[in-house]
Design a protein around this motif. Structure first.
Motif, mmCIF file in Angstrom:
data_model
loop_
_atom_site.group_PDB
_atom_site.id
_atom_site.type_symbol
_atom_site.label_atom_id
_atom_site.label_comp_id
_atom_site.label_asym_id
_atom_site.label_seq_id
_atom_site.Cartn_x
_atom_site.Cartn_y
_atom_site.Cartn_z
ATOM 1 N N UNK A 81 45.601 -29.789 36.325
ATOM 2 C CA UNK A 81 45.417 -31.223 35.739
ATOM 3 C C UNK A 81 43.887 -31.514 36.020
ATOM 4 N N UNK A 82 43.740 -32.713 35.226
ATOM 5 C CA UNK A 82 42.292 -33.420 35.374
ATOM 6 C C UNK A 82 42.509 -34.745 35.166
ATOM 7 N N UNK A 83 41.691 -35.568 35.537
ATOM 8 C CA UNK A 83 41.880 -37.061 35.189
ATOM 9 C C UNK A 83 41.898 -37.523 33.831
ATOM 10 N N UNK A 84 42.553 -38.335 33.549
ATOM 11 C CA UNK A 84 42.921 -38.529 31.964
ATOM 12 C C UNK A 84 41.630 -39.728 31.536
ATOM 13 N N UNK A 85 41.315 -39.588 30.449
ATOM 14 C CA UNK A 85 40.195 -40.397 29.941
ATOM 15 C C UNK A 85 41.114 -41.741 29.724
#
Length: 73
Positions: A46-50
């Motif tokens: 997972x990665x932070x969402x824009x």
């Protein structure tokens, strides 16, 4: 990276934005909207969402994202 309940992330394996409903060790329980369509994914996937990706989780935001698309049939 550490995530908290309520944050919006992108599951890179599925290419889907989801809200963190629960943190379970090294896994996140994600949902598309208000607890529906829940799934589990490892934190490292997972990665932070824009801001645009996060807005796609709300009906109004999804309409804005879709209507601002450059793709035309």
């Amino acid at each position: 990276m550490r995530y908290a309940k309520g944050e919006v992330v992108v599951d890179m394996a599925r290419n889907l934005a989801g809200q963190v409903m629960e943190v379970n060790g090294n896994a996140l329980i994600l949902a598309r909207s208000e607890g529906r369509g829940m799934w589990e994914q490892e934190v490292d996937q997972c990665r932070p969402a824009s801001h645009v990706e996060a807005a796609s989780l709300t009906p109004g935001g999804a309409i804005r994202v879709i209507s601002s698309s450059r793709w035309r049939p």
